[in-house]
Design an enzyme around this catalytic site. Sequence first.
Site, PDB file in Angstrom:
ATOM      1  CE  LYS A  22      -7.066   6.205  -9.434  1.00 47.09           C
ATOM      2  NZ  LYS A  22      -6.390   7.440  -8.888  1.00 47.09           N
ATOM      3  CB  ILE A  24     -14.154   4.599  -1.772  1.00 46.30           C
ATOM      4  CG1 ILE A  24     -12.746   4.775  -0.677  1.00 46.30           C
ATOM      5  CG2 ILE A  24     -15.543   4.421  -1.137  1.00 46.30           C
ATOM      6  CD1 ILE A  24     -12.196   4.405   0.716  1.00 46.30           C
ATOM      7  CG  ASP A  76      -6.429   2.901  -2.669  1.00 48.05           C
ATOM      8  OD1 ASP A  76      -7.002   4.135  -1.797  1.00 48.05           O
ATOM      9  OD2 ASP A  76      -5.829   3.540  -3.412  1.00 48.05           O
ATOM     10  CB  THR A 194     -19.849  19.296 -17.650  1.00 52.43           C
ATOM     11  OG1 THR A 194     -19.705  20.033 -18.279  1.00 52.43           O
ATOM     12  CG2 THR A 194     -21.111  19.009 -16.913  1.00 52.43           C
ATOM     13  CB  CYS A 388       3.763  -2.710  16.005  1.00 49.96           C
ATOM     14  SG  CYS A 388       5.863  -2.851  15.223  1.00 49.96           S
ATOM     15  NE  ARG A 469      15.417  -3.560   8.863  1.00 47.76           N
ATOM     16  CZ  ARG A 469      14.534  -2.908   8.376  1.00 47.76           C
ATOM     17  NH1 ARG A 469      14.225  -1.612   9.302  1.00 47.76           N
ATOM     18  NH2 ARG A 469      14.581  -2.494   6.799  1.00 47.76           N
ATOM     19  CG  HIS A 514       1.588  -3.386  12.697  1.00 50.54           C
ATOM     20  ND1 HIS A 514       1.370  -2.235  12.585  1.00 50.54           N
ATOM     21  CD2 HIS A 514       2.965  -3.948  12.874  1.00 50.54           C
ATOM     22  CE1 HIS A 514       1.927  -1.673  12.464  1.00 50.54           C
ATOM     23  NE2 HIS A 514       3.368  -3.030  12.712  1.00 50.54           N
ATOM     24  CD  GLU A 516      -1.843  -1.542  13.015  1.00 51.24           C
ATOM     25  OE1 GLU A 516      -1.417  -1.163  12.316  1.00 51.24           O
ATOM     26  OE2 GLU A 516      -2.310  -2.074  13.832  1.00 51.24           O
TER      27      GLU A 516
END
Length: 548
Positions: A22, A24, A76, A194, A388, A469, A514, A516
Amino acid sequence: MSSRTQTKFIFVTGGVTSSLGKGIISASLGKLLQARGYSVTIQKFDPYLNVDPGTMNPYEHGECYVTDDGAETDLDLGHYERFLNVPTSQANNVTTGRIYHNVISKEREGAYLGKTVQVIPHITDEIKNNFYKVAENGEYDIVITEIGGCVGDIEALPFIEAVRQARLELGASRSMVIHLTLVPYLRAAGELKTKPTQHSVKQLLEAGVQPNILVCRTEHHIPMDMRRKIASFCNVDLNAVIESCDASTIYDVPLLMQKEKLDEIVLMKLSLPAFQDPNIDNWLSFLQKLKNPKDTLRVGLVGKYVELPDAYKSIVEGFVHAGAVNEVKVKLEYIKAEELLDREEAVRILTSLDGVLVAPGFGERGMEGKINACSIAREEKIPFFGICLGMQSAVIAFGRDKVGLSSANSSEMDETTTEPVIDLMEDQKNLSQMGGTMRLGAYPCELKEGSRAQKAYKTSKISERHRHRYEFNNKYLEQYEAAGMVATGINPKSGLVEIVEIPDHPYYVGAQFHPEYKSTVENPHPLFVSFVKAVKDLKDSKEEIVSA
């Protein structure tokens, strides 16, 4: 367009099974609508009772994604940002836990004037308020709302009921429902079936929601007669039965959805004009490079949660983006940190690779393996990138090996260490509650002129997202720089170290933040791009020496 009263709402639900994609599909549709000139945002509603994923083990729910405003969210949201290149926020991810927390807080404050607080209307009203919240400033033409879980799940019922109510309030021209379902292939029978889709839609109808479009996940093409059957039994238009075949990469999905005319059908059903054909030239260029690499690089990802690649989803995608820029395929080899405790074995494993990334994480399990990886990458001149806890591991390794701090450690791993080169922030030392108490979200950083980081970013002032932290202990900074590890990124307000480098090395960079989280298809992250380039250049130079 862009005003609260004109914003269109698309609700994306799922059935039959989880993990159909969902997120993507939502991101792909958002990309196509954005490419047609509309401003789009996507939000995710998760049915679990955690207030957010911040305290969840990555094995439970994959990585915890962090937004600029410090929200700990579902992975997501990373897909949404990578596809749309638009930042998300706290308002883009809401859980059942947050909904109930808000309602109970209001009840304690007397906001309901003594009324009996119930799922309907109070919980569903709170859900709807969060549906609409992202549209309040009029910034978006279209809001796509992904409902987590499956239709029929007990915990999803209030969300489906809220969708039913929202559709009544908004009307057919301002809202629609896309239902993602499965058309499985039974090998023994040799045919697609189906019935699961029919049952899934039936469950949605029992909840009072009629889907407008069906996106059918399948391993094989769905023939036209089967599409007619699905359309007839599920009460949708024939052209609204969309095939979603398995793709070689998630970045193919927008093109597959465009071929199926999903964006055209959505605009038609929402009574929106097609301003222009989707402008996806940059996307096509990215895919061209992604699918035609000139070389393959083997990079080891050292971490605690390597059995579940989704635990490092944003890192994986960061390498996809950076690989395309450098026209190489980055093949990640997942290495469990505990496997590197034996020094001889660790040397054997790591020297066979082209580069090493030591991943983020929490807790002491595998920590000494990460520290070993940092030492070996430094000594063997293997290009190294630490994120990190990976950066903190590099600091500890350097302290032990080069600064003469034989007991160097993080106070997270050893509260009694006499040489806490990584230590807790002062304002964190008296906190007992775990959730939402870290340094979270975007913070500024100033880069040292001429450093690898500054050359990669091509600027000296940046902003990056944090989730931690513990920090580099500035008490030891002078000793570290004298020994050859330089702080090249500093927070201008707090003076905290954000980036460390070893200049006398092919590539040795550690980032406290981070990176990324900010890598997207249109803007691959500079540190990932520079790391992959360094790995490629070193491999090329070695091959030239061998061939000579």
